[in-house]
Design an enzyme around this catalytic site. Structure first.
Site, PDB file in Angstrom:
ATOM      1  N   LEU A   1       0.855  -1.298   0.146  1.00  0.00           N
ATOM      2  CA  LEU A   1       0.011  -0.019   0.032  1.00  0.00           C
ATOM      3  C   LEU A   1       0.735   1.172   0.026  1.00  0.00           C
ATOM      4  O   LEU A   1       1.957   1.099   0.322  1.00  0.00           O
ATOM      5  CB  LEU A   1      -0.951   0.148   1.327  1.00  0.00           C
TER       6      LEU A   1
ATOM      7  N   GLY B   1       0.997  -8.174   3.308  1.00  0.00           N
ATOM      8  CA  GLY B   1       1.982  -7.469   2.600  1.00  0.00           C
ATOM      9  C   GLY B   1       2.416  -6.321   3.382  1.00  0.00           C
ATOM     10  O   GLY B   1       2.210  -6.065   4.549  1.00  0.00           O
ATOM     11  N   ASP B   2       3.263  -5.471   2.626  1.00  0.00           N
ATOM     12  CA  ASP B   2       3.798  -4.140   3.247  1.00  0.00           C
ATOM     13  C   ASP B   2       2.657  -3.170   3.197  1.00  0.00           C
ATOM     14  O   ASP B   2       2.492  -2.461   2.224  1.00  0.00           O
ATOM     15  CB  ASP B   2       4.685  -3.688   2.476  1.00  0.00           C
ATOM     16  N   LEU B   3       1.813  -3.222   4.476  1.00  0.00           N
ATOM     17  CA  LEU B   3       0.491  -2.315   4.197  1.00  0.00           C
ATOM     18  C   LEU B   3       0.757  -0.650   4.829  1.00  0.00           C
ATOM     19  O   LEU B   3       0.043   0.037   4.693  1.00  0.00           O
ATOM     20  CB  LEU B   3      -0.563  -2.837   4.946  1.00  0.00           C
TER      21      LEU B   3
END
Length: 195
Positions: free
Chosen positions: A48, A82-84
């Site tokens: 994100l 994920g990499d939020l």
């Protein structure tokens, strides 16, 4: 960003990439539909929008992913992560997690030693001057289990904690997440999977 499946264990049925319309950083959602025996999965992987200044767009992107999770049929397990770049308040502001969806870090006991995935106290890839070093839980994995073949998070840990041999660098400025999933088959045999 990629979703890797273990050959001979997890089989891809379909995949798609959805670009976020408002992204300024080229961000998108990778959706892989897969199965392991009779267990069906929706694997949602994303990165994100980054930084505090892009919080509004990040919340729009997060809401899109959570809506996708909520709409998944009951016979499918959804693994979303994920990499939020997420702050806890942002999750609250978009309405929280859909019913039946859990945060794997919390489900596995909220251990403090694996809480922070972007940790300038431990990770030296980025030089952060001064005594105060930021620590955030930007990377997350959420799980919504199938109603027919239950899947549980059995372990949550961090990977990438060792420097690359011959260098002074870690693999990333974020720690990787390792979630071990357990799925129950019809014969009550438990199968362990990593995500």
């Amino acid at each position: 960003m990629a979703t890797l499946l273990r050959v001979g264990r997890v089989y891809r049925d379909n995949s798609s990439v959805t670009n976020y319309p408002g992204t300024r950083m080229g961000r998108h959602l990778l959706h892989v539909q897969a199965h392991c025996g009779q267990a069906k999965f929706d694997l949602l992987n994303t990165h994100l929008e980054s930084t505090k200044e892009h919080a509004e767009e990040r919340k729009v992107q997060l809401k899109h992913c959570l809506d996708h999770t909520a709409r998944a049929p009951g016979d499918r397990t959804v693994v979303f992560g994920g990499d939020l770049n997420l702050r806890d308040s942002e999750l609250v502001e978009v309405g929280g997690l859909p019913p039946g969806t859990g945060d794997c870090w919390q489900t596995c006991g909220s251990r403090k030693e694996v809480q922070f995935t972007w940790d300038m106290n431990r990770n030296t890839n980025i030089d952060f001057p001064g005594k105060w070093k930021p620590r955030c839980r930007f990377d997350r994995v959420y799980l919504k289990s199938s109603s027919q073949l239950p899947v549980n998070a059995g372990h949550f840990g961090l990977i990438g904690l060792q420097k690359i041999f011959g260098t002074a660098s870690f693999p990333s400025d974020h720690w990787g997440l390792l979630v071990k999933l357990q799925l129950q088959h019809n014969n009550n045999k438990r199968i362990k999977m990593s995500s």
